[in-house]
Design a protein around this motif. Structure first.
Motif, PDB file in Angstrom:
ATOM      1  N   GLY A 245      12.361  78.282  41.688  1.00 42.42           N
ATOM      2  CA  GLY A 245      12.930  79.598  41.130  1.00 42.42           C
ATOM      3  C   GLY A 245      14.718  80.109  40.866  1.00 42.42           C
ATOM      4  N   GLY A 246      14.947  80.516  39.888  1.00 37.79           N
ATOM      5  CA  GLY A 246      16.481  80.214  40.031  1.00 37.79           C
ATOM      6  C   GLY A 246      16.663  82.273  38.979  1.00 37.79           C
ATOM      7  N   PHE A 247      16.193  82.496  38.380  1.00 38.36           N
ATOM      8  CA  PHE A 247      16.647  84.203  37.480  1.00 38.36           C
ATOM      9  C   PHE A 247      17.714  84.213  37.850  1.00 38.36           C
ATOM     10  CE2 PHE A 247      12.425  83.539  39.963  1.00 38.36           C
ATOM     11  CZ  PHE A 247      11.137  83.795  38.660  1.00 38.36           C
ATOM     12  N   GLY A 499      11.587  76.289  36.708  1.00 35.43           N
ATOM     13  CA  GLY A 499      10.267  76.788  36.638  1.00 35.43           C
ATOM     14  C   GLY A 499       9.676  77.015  35.050  1.00 35.43           C
ATOM     15  N   GLN A 500      10.832  76.850  34.057  1.00 32.39           N
ATOM     16  CA  GLN A 500      10.099  77.548  32.938  1.00 32.39           C
ATOM     17  C   GLN A 500       9.561  76.149  32.264  1.00 32.39           C
ATOM     18  OE1 GLN A 500      13.208  77.371  34.463  1.00 32.39           O
ATOM     19  NE2 GLN A 500      14.769  78.615  33.670  1.00 32.39           N
ATOM     20  N   GLY A 501       9.026  75.187  32.854  1.00 32.96           N
ATOM     21  CA  GLY A 501       8.668  74.102  31.995  1.00 32.96           C
ATOM     22  C   GLY A 501       8.923  73.099  31.334  1.00 32.96           C
ATOM     23  N   HIS A 502      10.840  72.987  31.312  1.00 34.08           N
ATOM     24  CA  HIS A 502      11.486  72.381  30.437  1.00 34.08           C
ATOM     25  C   HIS A 502      10.632  71.249  29.916  1.00 34.08           C
ATOM     26  CE1 HIS A 502      14.936  74.836  30.639  1.00 34.08           C
ATOM     27  NE2 HIS A 502      13.648  75.398  30.295  1.00 34.08           N
ATOM     28  N   GLU A 503       9.810  69.995  31.016  1.00 30.83           N
ATOM     29  CA  GLU A 503       9.571  68.571  30.719  1.00 30.83           C
ATOM     30  C   GLU A 503       8.318  68.749  30.236  1.00 30.83           C
ATOM     31  OE1 GLU A 503       9.169  67.017  35.664  1.00 30.83           O
ATOM     32  OE2 GLU A 503      11.264  67.742  35.948  1.00 30.83           O
ATOM     33  N   ARG A 541      19.091  80.047  27.352  1.00 36.96           N
ATOM     34  CA  ARG A 541      19.564  79.372  26.262  1.00 36.96           C
ATOM     35  C   ARG A 541      18.724  78.523  25.958  1.00 36.96           C
ATOM     36  NH1 ARG A 541      24.253  76.120  27.710  1.00 36.96           N
ATOM     37  NH2 ARG A 541      25.048  76.296  26.217  1.00 36.96           N
ATOM     38  N   SER A 542      18.227  77.071  27.012  1.00 40.34           N
ATOM     39  CA  SER A 542      17.897  76.143  27.021  1.00 40.34           C
ATOM     40  C   SER A 542      16.918  75.561  25.756  1.00 40.34           C
ATOM     41  CB  SER A 542      17.350  75.951  28.071  1.00 40.34           C
ATOM     42  OG  SER A 542      17.428  76.358  29.013  1.00 40.34           O
ATOM     43  N   THR A 543      16.033  76.902  25.653  1.00 37.18           N
ATOM     44  CA  THR A 543      15.767  76.585  24.262  1.00 37.18           C
ATOM     45  C   THR A 543      16.355  76.443  22.627  1.00 37.18           C
ATOM     46  OG1 THR A 543      13.080  76.835  24.943  1.00 37.18           O
ATOM     47  CG2 THR A 543      13.154  76.440  22.281  1.00 37.18           C
ATOM     48  N   PRO A 544      16.574  77.752  22.584  1.00 36.28           N
ATOM     49  CA  PRO A 544      17.915  77.966  21.404  1.00 36.28           C
ATOM     50  C   PRO A 544      19.158  76.558  21.296  1.00 36.28           C
ATOM     51  CG  PRO A 544      17.738  80.200  22.339  1.00 36.28           C
ATOM     52  CD  PRO A 544      17.131  78.843  23.849  1.00 36.28           C
ATOM     53  N   GLY A 672       2.933  82.645  29.732  1.00 36.51           N
ATOM     54  CA  GLY A 672       3.396  82.405  31.268  1.00 36.51           C
ATOM     55  C   GLY A 672       4.725  82.684  31.685  1.00 36.51           C
ATOM     56  N   GLN A 673       5.919  82.945  30.957  1.00 37.67           N
ATOM     57  CA  GLN A 673       7.098  83.604  30.855  1.00 37.67           C
ATOM     58  C   GLN A 673       7.259  84.879  30.559  1.00 37.67           C
ATOM     59  OE1 GLN A 673      10.497  81.395  31.111  1.00 37.67           O
ATOM     60  NE2 GLN A 673       9.410  80.648  32.487  1.00 37.67           N
ATOM     61  N   VAL A 674       6.262  85.534  29.919  1.00 35.18           N
ATOM     62  CA  VAL A 674       5.800  86.946  29.724  1.00 35.18           C
ATOM     63  C   VAL A 674       5.277  87.481  31.143  1.00 35.18           C
ATOM     64  CG1 VAL A 674       5.526  88.534  28.614  1.00 35.18           C
ATOM     65  CG2 VAL A 674       6.256  86.460  26.899  1.00 35.18           C
ATOM     66  N   GLY A 735      14.900  82.246  22.529  1.00 36.70           N
ATOM     67  CA  GLY A 735      14.370  81.854  23.816  1.00 36.70           C
ATOM     68  C   GLY A 735      13.552  83.674  23.914  1.00 36.70           C
ATOM     69  N   VAL A 736      12.668  82.654  24.807  1.00 30.88           N
ATOM     70  CA  VAL A 736      12.076  84.121  25.700  1.00 30.88           C
ATOM     71  C   VAL A 736      12.268  83.889  27.342  1.00 30.88           C
ATOM     72  CG1 VAL A 736       9.854  82.785  26.308  1.00 30.88           C
ATOM     73  CG2 VAL A 736       9.517  84.472  25.081  1.00 30.88           C
ATOM     74  N   GLY A 737      12.730  83.082  27.781  1.00 30.89           N
ATOM     75  CA  GLY A 737      12.523  83.102  29.212  1.00 30.89           C
ATOM     76  C   GLY A 737      12.637  84.619  29.778  1.00 30.89           C
TER      77      GLY A 737
HETATM   78  N1  MCN Z   1      10.129  78.666  25.053  1.00 34.75           N
HETATM   79  C1  MCN Z   1       8.828  78.252  23.983  1.00 34.75           C
HETATM   80  N2  MCN Z   1       8.664  78.200  22.648  1.00 34.75           N
HETATM   81  C2  MCN Z   1       9.759  79.373  22.616  1.00 34.75           C
HETATM   82  C3  MCN Z   1      10.665  79.828  23.714  1.00 34.75           C
HETATM   83  C4  MCN Z   1      10.527  79.016  24.447  1.00 34.75           C
HETATM   84  O1  MCN Z   1       7.742  77.243  24.140  1.00 34.75           O
HETATM   85  N3  MCN Z   1      10.127  79.991  21.218  1.00 34.75           N
HETATM   86  C5  MCN Z   1       9.367  77.839  26.010  1.00 34.75           C
HETATM   87  C6  MCN Z   1      10.507  76.894  26.828  1.00 34.75           C
HETATM   88  O2  MCN Z   1      10.549  75.761  25.786  1.00 34.75           O
HETATM   89  C7  MCN Z   1      10.787  76.942  28.190  1.00 34.75           C
HETATM   90  C8  MCN Z   1      10.153  78.618  28.754  1.00 34.75           C
HETATM   91  O3  MCN Z   1       9.262  79.044  27.457  1.00 34.75           O
HETATM   92  O4  MCN Z   1       9.762  75.813  28.865  1.00 34.75           O
HETATM   93  C9  MCN Z   1      11.227  79.414  28.553  1.00 34.75           C
HETATM   94  O5  MCN Z   1      12.573  78.948  27.466  1.00 34.75           O
HETATM   95  P1  MCN Z   1      13.607  80.065  26.659  1.00 34.75           P
HETATM   96  O6  MCN Z   1      13.647  81.080  26.640  1.00 34.75           O
HETATM   97  O7  MCN Z   1      14.542  78.661  26.023  1.00 34.75           O
HETATM   98  O8  MCN Z   1      14.685  79.643  28.638  1.00 34.75           O
HETATM   99  P2  MCN Z   1      15.139  78.766  29.498  1.00 34.75           P
HETATM  100  O9  MCN Z   1      14.562  77.849  29.341  1.00 34.75           O
HETATM  101  O10 MCN Z   1      16.855  79.359  29.422  1.00 34.75           O
HETATM  102  O11 MCN Z   1      15.459  79.434  30.440  1.00 34.75           O
HETATM  103  C10 MCN Z   1      15.874  80.864  30.866  1.00 34.75           C
HETATM  104  C11 MCN Z   1      15.439  82.224  31.455  1.00 34.75           C
HETATM  105  C12 MCN Z   1      16.167  82.716  32.637  1.00 34.75           C
HETATM  106  S1  MCN Z   1      17.669  82.555  31.401  1.00 34.75           S
HETATM  107  C13 MCN Z   1      15.911  82.944  33.787  1.00 34.75           C
HETATM  108  S2  MCN Z   1      17.026  83.920  34.403  1.00 34.75           S
HETATM  109  C14 MCN Z   1      14.194  82.612  33.687  1.00 34.75           C
HETATM  110  C15 MCN Z   1      13.402  82.392  33.051  1.00 34.75           C
HETATM  111  O12 MCN Z   1      13.940  81.954  31.883  1.00 34.75           O
HETATM  112  N4  MCN Z   1      14.414  81.756  35.190  1.00 34.75           N
HETATM  113  C16 MCN Z   1      13.326  81.905  35.597  1.00 34.75           C
HETATM  114  N5  MCN Z   1      12.004  82.252  33.303  1.00 34.75           N
HETATM  115  C17 MCN Z   1      11.967  81.564  34.362  1.00 34.75           C
HETATM  116  N6  MCN Z   1      10.917  81.171  34.979  1.00 34.75           N
HETATM  117  C18 MCN Z   1      10.271  80.620  36.455  1.00 34.75           C
HETATM  118  N7  MCN Z   1       9.433  79.927  35.941  1.00 34.75           N
HETATM  119  N8  MCN Z   1      11.714  80.357  36.479  1.00 34.75           N
HETATM  120  C19 MCN Z   1      12.741  80.530  36.642  1.00 34.75           C
HETATM  121  O13 MCN Z   1      13.246  80.510  37.760  1.00 34.75           O
END
Ligand code: MCN
Ligand code: CUM
Length: 784
Positions: A245-247, A499-503, A541-544, A672-674, A735-737
């Motif tokens: 976790g980073g958040f 923890g966002q599942g990038h792999e 910003r990862s997905t965008p 899961g992110q939501v 993005g949605v994280g």
């Molecule tokens: N995703 C997807 N379809 C989309 C958008 C996203 O399938 N249209 C997927 C992505 O590919 C990624 C996940 O959802 O696996 C989140 O994507 P994204 O919105 O790009 O966010 P980031 O990967 O850049 O994650 C960063 C964001 C931030 S800034 C915080 S803070 C945060 C968050 O994500 N920290 C987290 N979610 C977290 N989730 C976990 N488990 N742990 C953290 O520390």
């Protein structure tokens, strides 16, 4: 669950190791001869350091080194730059400026001895008056916190404004209705499961420094270490292993990381430093602490015309916020939210206080959390004033789909949206009218039920680099893709998963583009020796950005494959078409059905096949993606609460969340992110607060006092989706994280205040603990 060929639900690839306890976190890194560091921290919020006596600690049989501010000053490392171009003390030399500030670093043979030796260090302090309340920081008689800055006379960090003041004021003067409300988004902390830490290993022979730490931005860290410490960049390797976790807590460089590095250089041994929970809560990046005043001008029939905002931003003792350089208040400038209005203006003043530095963390989308909270509370305040339904008022003022791309009054270009549809879906899922009827019946009986809405728009995916940088490093991301002879692929990216599942999702992006299985794509990240440069993961910003890079590099490889296929098929490249069937992707001679699969092409690309001039062979590519704009995800949330009038206890009964993040790569991961973000929102709205007493003593330095929500406080989330693709993103994703963390707190707060309507309560600040709600019911909220 079967594996889709590209986008779709699939289990996370990384979970195979996580659920078996095979993750590899910083504290799992153990090197031969490794020593352990511990930090001595200030008990005072503000005090002058008279002397530091380390002799007894040095005499401890297991202590190898004691580093103080003075030691570091000799190396010119006592201060380091922050990500906001301020300076921060690594170890204090002159004064301590918040409780928990780093004063000395002990390196010992084991963790226990290092901790024990801290008690042997004798520091003499001369206590100073402190400033804890941001509202007092600019008082004439406020003690000056940053007397290390030459010529500084007060505690102000910056004044920043956005929008058109004159146009906004003019609308306010003529408005039929205006409302104003003060509100605080309190200081909270992301409190990730894994605390911060580092293992530093400096090899005197090769001159190579390897640092393992849970950073969200490994490449940016490496460059900064090179610039600050003067170490050659190619001799520095930053490895960010699995992160618990980073958040946003793990974006910055903390003094402990620098101390571990210096400790390793001084002792010639690897040094590990891991903070404990209290240290994490007391000293690392907090979030929010925005004192806001919102005003709305509207017509009597509920058309919003203008919004005016004043903010006092508490940044703590050092301006250590992590946001793009041009944006001292982050992306707070999107405070006009999802609404169609004529003018807006905001002023933000940043101030120093004797509290820990930070400010941009906890899934904040660079302060959009604060902005959304402000505007969504203001809409409810206006609805109350006008005596209209809060959903109706939103529906009436939301931007309409034909207005996109839409430029907001403060200059943000929203890429795409269909807001009414999303709100309507949330209301249908909730059964909004039936809920209002139920509420009316309950009110008759004296029961308190509340329905709260929020509609949010985020701006995520920072770049482009000409507008967005951190300390001059532009926000663009690299990607490298290599397809091996047998058609298996390795993608290397500069972002880093916490923890966002990038792999999984990044493998899915490559898989969709190349017509192979995501199981055949490995994603490498978090190691500067293994991945291309890029600014990392924050602000969703990862997905965008990196996700777009992954798609673009896959397309390059696909084009390369076309050249190879044309040699294989003895057809001109223009006559080939890309097709993806059940069995995968192939380049096929148009109209013939004759073609070669990507696996066959990969093998041929590495074979003795004669290739046309200019076609290099092998199947790999690199790219750098510099996004043209941010992406603007949005959503409509509805929260239903029951409040116990006797105790003030709030129960979140239902929570409906409709998110639109464009095309979803893996809907299960998105959900899961939501879920995570909604739990964050319930936590912030109802229980989380970094509290201090008036002397600056931290009152929430353990999970006994700083409360995190559990499954007990969370309802079974009801999720919905709409899909409005981003027009400029290669796969239409946004993005949605952070969406749910941004969008949910106002829905919960609006729900609680809606429940309290019979008591005439207009506003109460988070966290709405039973005590706070009870006080509000007694007609005595902290703020009305
Ligand atoms: N995703 C997807 N379809 C989309 C958008 C996203 O399938 N249209 C997927 C992505 O590919 C990624 C996940 O959802 O696996 C989140 O994507 P994204 O919105 O790009 O966010 P980031 O990967 O850049 O994650 C960063 C964001 C931030 S800034 C915080 S803070 C945060 C968050 O994500 N920290 C987290 N979610 C977290 N989730 C976990 N488990 N742990 C953290 O520390
Ligand atoms: Cu603002 S928390 Mo996230 O962007 O790492």
């Amino acid at each position: 669950m079967s594996t889709p060929m590209g986008f779709g639900r699939m289990h996370r690839k990384e979970d195979a190791r996580f659920i078996r306890g095979r993750g590899n976190y910083v504290d799992d890194v153990n090197l031969p001869g490794m020593l352990h560091g511990a930090i001595l921290r200030s008990p005072h919020a503000h005090a002058r350091i008279v002397s530091v006596d380390t002799s007894a600690a040095l005499a401890h049989p297991k202590v190898r080194a004691v580093i103080t501010g003075e030691t570091l000053a000799g190396l010119n490392l006592a201060w380091m730059p922050t990500l906001s171009a301020d300076t921060q003390a690594v170890l204090a030399t002159d004064k301590v400026r918040f409780q928990g500030q780093e004063v000395a670093f002990v390196v010992a043979e084991d963790r226990y001895s290092a901790r024990d030796a801290l008690e042997l260090i004798d520091v003499e302090y001369e206590a100073l008056d402190s400033v804890i309340d941001a509202k007092k920081s600019l008082d004439e008689d406020a003690p000056l916190i940053r007397d290390d800055h030459e010529g500084r006379a007060d505690n102000k960090i910056f004044d920043w404004e956005a929008g058109d003041r004159a146009a906004t004021d003019a609308l306010f003067e003529r408005a039929e209705v205006t409302v104003a409300q003060d509100m605080l988004y309190p200081r909270v902390h992301p409190a990730p499961l894994e605390t911060c830490g580092a293992v530093a290993d400096f090899d005197k022979v090769t001159g190579k420094l390897t640092v393992w730490c849970p950073t969200q931005a490994p490449h940016a860290h490496r460059t900064l270490y090179a610039l600050v410490a003067g170490l050659p960049e190619h001799k520095i390797r930053v490895i960010s292993p699995d992160i618990g976790g980073g958040f946003g807590n793990k974006v910055g460089i903390y003094p402990g990381y620098v101390c571990a590095i210096v400790g390793s250089i001084v002792t010639g041994k690897p040094v590990k430093w891991m903070e404990d929970r209290s240290e994490n809560l007391m000293s690392t990046s907090f979030a929010r602490d925005y004192h806001m005043r919102g005003e709305v001008a509207a017509t009597r029939d509920g058309k919003i015309q203008a919004i005016r905002v004043k903010v006092l931003a508490d940044h703590g003792a050092f301006n250590g916020t992590a946001q793009p350089t041009k944006f001292p208040a982050g992306f707070f400038g999107v405070f006009t939210g999802s609404y169609d209005l004529q003018a807006a203006h905001c002023e933000v003043t940043g101030v120093y206080t004797n509290k820990a530095p930070g400010g941009v963390a906890y899934a904040c989308s660079f302060r959009i959390t604060e902005a959304v909270y402000l505007v969504e509370r203001m809409i409810d305040v206006l609805a109350l004033e006008l005596g209209v339904d809060a959903a109706e008022l939103r529906m009436k003022n939301l931007l309409r789909s034909e207005q996109f791309p839409y430029t907001s009054p403060t200059g943000w270009e929203y890429d795409s949206g269909d807001y009414q549809k999303t709100l309507q879906l949330a209301m249908d899922m909730a059964g909004y009218d039936a809920l209002r009827r139920e509420q009316a019946e309950k009110r008759e009986r004296g029961e308190l039920m509340g329905i709260g809405l929020s509609f949010f728009t985020e701006a995520v995916g920072a770049g482009p680099r000409k507008h967005m940088d951190i300390l001059g490093l532009g926000m663009a991301d690299g990607a490298e893709l290599r397809v091996h002879p047998t058609g298996k692929a390795v993608l290397r990216v500069s972002c880093q998963s916490q923890g966002q599942g990038h792999e999984t999702t990044f493998a899915q992006i490559v898989a969709a583009e190349l017509g192979i299985s995501p199981d055949d794509v490995d994603v490498v990240h978090g190691d500067t020796d293994q991945t291309p440069f890029g600014l990392g993961t924050y602000g969703s910003r990862s997905t965008p950005v990196s996700g777009a890079a992954a798609a673009m590099v896959s397309r390059k490889v696909r084009e390369r494959a076309r050249q190879v296929a044309s040699a294989m098929l003895e057809a001109s490249p223009e006559d080939l078409e890309w097709t993806v069937s059940e069995s995968g992707g192939s380049w096929t001679v148009s109209g013939t059905g004759v073609g070669k699969t990507i696996q066959e092409i990969a093998l041929a690309a590495h074979s003795n096949l004669e290739l046309p001039d200019g076609v290099e062979g092998h199947l790999d590519a690199t790219c750098v993606y510099n996004p043209p704009n941010l992406t603007y995800p949005f959503g409509a949330y509805i929260c239903v609460v029951d409040v116990d009038p006797g105790t003030g206890q709030v129960k979140v009964r239902r929570f409906i969340a409709v998110d639109d993040c464009g095309v979803r790569i893996n809907p299960m991961i998105v959900e899961g992110q939501v879920h995570g973000g909604l739990a964050d929102g319930v936590g912030m709205a109802l229980m989380q607060l970094m509290a201090f007493d008036e002397d600056g003593n931290h009152l929430g330095a353990s999970f006994m006092d700083y409360l995190l929500p559990t499954a007990m406080e969370c309802p079974s989330w009801e999720l919905g989706e709409t899909v409005t693709p981003s027009p400029h993103h290669p796969i239409g994703a946004k993005g949605v994280g952070e969406s749910a963390t941004v969008g949910s707190p106002p829905a919960v707060v609006n729900a609680v205040l809606d429940a309290l309507r019979p008591y005439g309560v207009r506003h109460a600040d988070m966290p709405l603990t039973p005590a706070a709600v009870w006080r509000a019911i007694q007609g005595n909220p902290i703020r009305t």
